[in-house]
Write a protein that holds these residues in place. Structure first.
Motif, PDB file in Angstrom:
ATOM      1  N   LEU A 113     -15.745  27.424   6.544  1.00  0.00           N
ATOM      2  CA  LEU A 113     -17.079  26.924   6.886  1.00  0.00           C
ATOM      3  C   LEU A 113     -17.071  25.540   7.524  1.00  0.00           C
ATOM      4  N   PHE A 114     -16.099  24.705   7.111  1.00  0.00           N
ATOM      5  CA  PHE A 114     -16.062  23.309   7.563  1.00  0.00           C
ATOM      6  C   PHE A 114     -15.308  23.153   8.874  1.00  0.00           C
ATOM      7  N   CYS A 115     -14.726  24.218   9.393  1.00  0.00           N
ATOM      8  CA  CYS A 115     -13.780  24.089  10.503  1.00  0.00           C
ATOM      9  C   CYS A 115     -14.389  24.571  11.819  1.00  0.00           C
ATOM     10  N   MET A 157      -1.349  22.249  13.021  1.00  0.00           N
ATOM     11  CA  MET A 157      -2.662  22.051  12.417  1.00  0.00           C
ATOM     12  C   MET A 157      -3.759  21.989  13.473  1.00  0.00           C
ATOM     13  N   GLY A 158      -3.469  22.466  14.653  1.00  0.00           N
ATOM     14  CA  GLY A 158      -4.508  22.550  15.672  1.00  0.00           C
ATOM     15  C   GLY A 158      -5.322  23.798  15.398  1.00  0.00           C
ATOM     16  N   SER A 159      -5.927  24.352  16.449  1.00  0.00           N
ATOM     17  CA  SER A 159      -6.745  25.532  16.181  1.00  0.00           C
ATOM     18  C   SER A 159      -5.847  26.718  15.847  1.00  0.00           C
ATOM     19  N   GLY A 160      -6.373  27.582  14.987  1.00  0.00           N
ATOM     20  CA  GLY A 160      -5.653  28.793  14.628  1.00  0.00           C
ATOM     21  C   GLY A 160      -5.026  28.741  13.256  1.00  0.00           C
ATOM     22  N   GLU A 161      -4.735  29.924  12.749  1.00  0.00           N
ATOM     23  CA  GLU A 161      -4.017  30.056  11.481  1.00  0.00           C
ATOM     24  C   GLU A 161      -2.601  30.541  11.847  1.00  0.00           C
ATOM     25  N   LEU A 191       3.910  23.083   8.664  1.00  0.00           N
ATOM     26  CA  LEU A 191       3.072  24.236   8.996  1.00  0.00           C
ATOM     27  C   LEU A 191       1.972  24.325   7.946  1.00  0.00           C
ATOM     28  N   SER A 192       0.733  24.377   8.417  1.00  0.00           N
ATOM     29  CA  SER A 192      -0.390  24.430   7.486  1.00  0.00           C
ATOM     30  C   SER A 192      -1.027  25.816   7.497  1.00  0.00           C
ATOM     31  N   THR A 193      -1.230  26.363   6.300  1.00  0.00           N
ATOM     32  CA  THR A 193      -1.864  27.676   6.204  1.00  0.00           C
ATOM     33  C   THR A 193      -3.025  27.630   5.210  1.00  0.00           C
ATOM     34  N   LEU A 216      -6.030  23.763   0.366  1.00  0.00           N
ATOM     35  CA  LEU A 216      -6.532  24.198  -0.940  1.00  0.00           C
ATOM     36  C   LEU A 216      -8.050  23.994  -1.021  1.00  0.00           C
ATOM     37  N   HIS A 217      -8.476  22.765  -0.912  1.00  0.00           N
ATOM     38  CA  HIS A 217      -9.890  22.391  -0.794  1.00  0.00           C
ATOM     39  C   HIS A 217     -10.785  22.775  -1.972  1.00  0.00           C
ATOM     40  N   ASN A 218     -10.239  23.405  -2.997  1.00  0.00           N
ATOM     41  CA  ASN A 218     -11.012  23.564  -4.232  1.00  0.00           C
ATOM     42  C   ASN A 218     -10.091  23.965  -5.374  1.00  0.00           C
ATOM     43  N   TYR A 258      -6.465  18.692   1.037  1.00  0.00           N
ATOM     44  CA  TYR A 258      -7.707  18.741   0.265  1.00  0.00           C
ATOM     45  C   TYR A 258      -8.737  17.887   0.986  1.00  0.00           C
ATOM     46  N   SER A 259      -9.633  18.539   1.730  1.00  0.00           N
ATOM     47  CA  SER A 259     -10.664  17.822   2.491  1.00  0.00           C
ATOM     48  C   SER A 259     -11.863  17.581   1.579  1.00  0.00           C
ATOM     49  N   LEU A 260     -12.272  16.344   1.503  1.00  0.00           N
ATOM     50  CA  LEU A 260     -13.299  15.960   0.531  1.00  0.00           C
ATOM     51  C   LEU A 260     -14.695  16.283   1.070  1.00  0.00           C
ATOM     52  N   LEU A 287      -5.285  14.005   0.609  1.00  0.00           N
ATOM     53  CA  LEU A 287      -6.749  14.012   0.667  1.00  0.00           C
ATOM     54  C   LEU A 287      -7.174  13.548   2.053  1.00  0.00           C
ATOM     55  N   ILE A 288      -8.252  14.122   2.535  1.00  0.00           N
ATOM     56  CA  ILE A 288      -8.837  13.619   3.777  1.00  0.00           C
ATOM     57  C   ILE A 288     -10.346  13.768   3.688  1.00  0.00           C
ATOM     58  N   ARG A 289     -11.047  12.752   4.126  1.00  0.00           N
ATOM     59  CA  ARG A 289     -12.502  12.886   4.125  1.00  0.00           C
ATOM     60  C   ARG A 289     -12.888  13.850   5.237  1.00  0.00           C
ATOM     61  N   LEU A 290     -13.754  14.785   4.908  1.00  0.00           N
ATOM     62  CA  LEU A 290     -14.179  15.796   5.879  1.00  0.00           C
ATOM     63  C   LEU A 290     -14.662  15.139   7.170  1.00  0.00           C
ATOM     64  N   ASN A 291     -14.225  15.674   8.289  1.00  0.00           N
ATOM     65  CA  ASN A 291     -14.827  15.310   9.567  1.00  0.00           C
ATOM     66  C   ASN A 291     -16.063  16.188   9.704  1.00  0.00           C
ATOM     67  N   GLU A 292     -17.207  15.583   9.673  1.00  0.00           N
ATOM     68  CA  GLU A 292     -18.410  16.421   9.647  1.00  0.00           C
ATOM     69  C   GLU A 292     -18.578  17.187  10.957  1.00  0.00           C
ATOM     70  N   VAL A 293     -18.819  18.465  10.818  1.00  0.00           N
ATOM     71  CA  VAL A 293     -19.008  19.337  11.971  1.00  0.00           C
ATOM     72  C   VAL A 293     -20.509  19.549  12.141  1.00  0.00           C
ATOM     73  N   LYS A 294     -20.992  19.165  13.330  1.00  0.00           N
ATOM     74  CA  LYS A 294     -22.446  19.214  13.584  1.00  0.00           C
ATOM     75  C   LYS A 294     -23.077  20.553  13.215  1.00  0.00           C
ATOM     76  N   ALA A 333     -10.998  16.384  14.520  1.00  0.00           N
ATOM     77  CA  ALA A 333     -10.740  17.535  13.644  1.00  0.00           C
ATOM     78  C   ALA A 333     -10.685  18.840  14.434  1.00  0.00           C
ATOM     79  N   CYS A 334      -9.951  19.762  13.849  1.00  0.00           N
ATOM     80  CA  CYS A 334      -9.693  21.071  14.452  1.00  0.00           C
ATOM     81  C   CYS A 334     -10.873  21.670  15.189  1.00  0.00           C
ATOM     82  N   GLY A 335     -10.680  21.929  16.437  1.00  0.00           N
ATOM     83  CA  GLY A 335     -11.665  22.705  17.166  1.00  0.00           C
ATOM     84  C   GLY A 335     -12.902  21.938  17.611  1.00  0.00           C
ATOM     85  N   GLN A 336     -13.034  20.687  17.168  1.00  0.00           N
ATOM     86  CA  GLN A 336     -14.262  19.974  17.495  1.00  0.00           C
ATOM     87  C   GLN A 336     -14.362  19.644  18.979  1.00  0.00           C
ATOM     88  N   LEU A 337     -13.204  19.277  19.532  1.00  0.00           N
ATOM     89  CA  LEU A 337     -13.210  18.862  20.928  1.00  0.00           C
ATOM     90  C   LEU A 337     -13.510  20.042  21.844  1.00  0.00           C
TER      91      LEU A 337
HETATM   92  N1  SAH Z   1      -5.306  27.314   9.690  1.00  0.00           N
HETATM   93  C1  SAH Z   1      -4.474  26.297   9.097  1.00  0.00           C
HETATM   94  C2  SAH Z   1      -4.340  25.072   9.989  1.00  0.00           C
HETATM   95  C3  SAH Z   1      -5.639  24.450  10.288  1.00  0.00           C
HETATM   96  S1  SAH Z   1      -6.148  22.898  10.362  1.00  0.00           S
HETATM   97  C4  SAH Z   1      -4.996  25.919   7.738  1.00  0.00           C
HETATM   98  O1  SAH Z   1      -6.043  26.411   7.355  1.00  0.00           O
HETATM   99  O2  SAH Z   1      -4.337  25.177   7.045  1.00  0.00           O
HETATM  100  C5  SAH Z   1      -5.421  21.737   9.444  1.00  0.00           C
HETATM  101  C6  SAH Z   1      -6.263  21.229   8.252  1.00  0.00           C
HETATM  102  O3  SAH Z   1      -7.514  20.632   8.623  1.00  0.00           O
HETATM  103  C7  SAH Z   1      -6.593  22.312   7.257  1.00  0.00           C
HETATM  104  O4  SAH Z   1      -6.308  21.838   5.979  1.00  0.00           O
HETATM  105  C8  SAH Z   1      -8.066  22.505   7.454  1.00  0.00           C
HETATM  106  O5  SAH Z   1      -8.653  23.080   6.330  1.00  0.00           O
HETATM  107  C9  SAH Z   1      -8.511  21.096   7.732  1.00  0.00           C
HETATM  108  N2  SAH Z   1      -9.824  20.964   8.384  1.00  0.00           N
HETATM  109  C10 SAH Z   1     -10.432  21.803   9.228  1.00  0.00           C
HETATM  110  N3  SAH Z   1     -11.621  21.314   9.623  1.00  0.00           N
HETATM  111  C11 SAH Z   1     -11.750  20.123   9.013  1.00  0.00           C
HETATM  112  C12 SAH Z   1     -12.756  19.129   9.026  1.00  0.00           C
HETATM  113  N4  SAH Z   1     -13.869  19.294   9.721  1.00  0.00           N
HETATM  114  N5  SAH Z   1     -12.561  18.013   8.275  1.00  0.00           N
HETATM  115  C13 SAH Z   1     -11.438  17.841   7.556  1.00  0.00           C
HETATM  116  N6  SAH Z   1     -10.444  18.747   7.518  1.00  0.00           N
HETATM  117  C14 SAH Z   1     -10.601  19.882   8.230  1.00  0.00           C
END
Ligand code: SAH
Length: 348
Positions: A113-115, A157-161, A191-193, A216-218, A258-260, A287-294, A333-337
């Motif tokens: 949802l956050f990506c 950690m760019g776009s895609g799984e 490698l991030s999954t 993980l995120h939860n 773990y995105s906060l 930990l990373i603070r969420l990059n808010e997606v509009k 953050a992923c996909g925002q650009l």
């Molecule tokens: N598909 C892989 C790689 C994706 S991105 C995965 O899910 O791990 C790399 C990290 O950025 C992941 O942990 C993902 O959950 C996180 N991420 C995606 N959108 C984000 C956002 N808006 N703010 C913070 N972290 C985000």
């Protein structure tokens, strides 16, 4: 679209060049040229071989379409693929080396949802050579050579799984770590999954000593499932077992992202649950603070609150750090650009 020559390993290039009736040393020339990020047309080859190759293969599978430079020096790229699709990447300079973030798919079908990568769903998988070419063109852009690389570290950690495009990702890992090529050390690759459990086992058996990172995120499956649909398929317990197997096979500590997200995953109870879940395990929490997606209605917490959560984890015995939000001002953050660029240019 034509075929991608960068999909070929050196040995495969040797066979190809032989098929064309050329001498083997041509394969070395070709390989070295490609690994330096050159287009086929710019490699020093006989005219006839070049013509044959250009009939069948893309001259330039990945082109840097735009560069955005952040106030912290981070570069963010939009790459154009040969079929017109866009992907993105990031290049960050650190004291210990330069890290590039690469994409493995156009879009993504995991639906977190956050990506932002997932907003338009999965468009297509990237081939191994398309993933590799992102590294080759960025290394060349920074003046890197095969002897002295400018890209020393990679994060998938760019776009895609990456594990949803398993074969191409693993082939990419073999190509990018190949001696004689750009030869990035597997130990410098993360490698991030989102937790595709069966593929995590497969990866552990590949014998590539990279860093495994899991989003993980939860702390429990039900809450995790609210933002990550994949949580309904694979339970946290199964993920932890797969991580333990990864450690057993590779001897390498694993990492949790773990995105906060405010009111979702970073209250005191979440901290307690996370400590209970991970204490004593050979892992690290990023930990990373969420990059808010509009497009989504999710907020993050303040920096102060983030440090409080970090302190709680550390006091509870976890190895944890809070990552800087690098390139936040340029849609880091992923996909925002890609999402915003497609809007701006009407490519949606
Ligand atoms: N598909 C892989 C790689 C994706 S991105 C995965 O899910 O791990 C790399 C990290 O950025 C992941 O942990 C993902 O959950 C996180 N991420 C995606 N959108 C984000 C956002 N808006 N703010 C913070 N972290 C985000």
């Amino acid at each position: 679209m034509k075929e991608i020559l960068q999909d070929y390993s050196f040995d495969e290039l040797v066979r190809l060049v032989e098929e064309y009736g050329e001498q083997t040393f041509r394969a070395t020339q070709l390989y070295r040229g490609l690994m330096q990020g050159k287009r086929i047309s710019d490699v020093n080859l006989s005219k006839t071989l070049k013509e044959k190759l250009l009939e069948r293969f893309e001259n330039e599978p990945v082109v840097i379409e735009r560069v955005f430079t952040g106030s912290d020096g981070t570069e963010k790229y939009l790459f154009r693929l040969a079929d017109g699709n866009l992907i993105e990447g990031v290049f960050m300079k650190y004291a210990y080396g330069n890290t590039q973030c690469v994409s493995t798919q156009v879009g993504c079908r995991m639906g977190c949802l956050f990506c932002a990568s997932t907003l338009g769903g999965l468009v297509r998988n990237l081939s191994s050579g398309e993933i590799l070419s992102q590294v080759l063109v960025v290394n060349a852009r920074h003046g890197g050579t095969l002897e002295k690389r400018q890209v020393t570290n990679l994060v998938l950690m760019g776009s895609g799984e990456p594990l949803d495009n398993y074969d191409n990702t693993v082939k990419f890992l073999r190509l990018v770590t190949a001696e004689g090529g750009i030869n990035v050390s597997a130990r410098n690759i993360s490698l991030s999954t989102c937790g595709l459990v069966p593929k995590m086992y497969e990866l552990a058996n590949e014998g590539i000593p990279l860093n495994l990172t899991v989003s993980l995120h939860n702390t429990n499956d039900e809450d995790r499932g609210r933002t990550m649909p994949i949580a309904r398929k694979y339970k946290i317990e199964e993920i932890l077992k797969a991580c333990a197997y990864y450690f057993e096979k590779t001897g390498r500590r694993y990492i949790f992202e773990y995105s906060l997200i405010k009111n979702e995953n970073c209250d005191k109870e979440h901290g307690d649950a996370l400590i209970k879940l991970l204490k004593g395990k050979p892992c690290h929490v990023n930990l990373i603070r969420l990059n808010e997606v509009k497009e989504r209605n999710l907020d993050t917490i303040t920096e102060k609150e983030a440090y409080r959560f970090l302190g709680q984890l550390q006091k509870g015995g976890l190895s944890a750090t809070l990552r800087r939000r690098i390139g936040n001002d340029i849609g880091g953050a992923c996909g925002q650009l890609r999402a915003s660029y497609r809007k701006e240019t009407g490519e949606e």
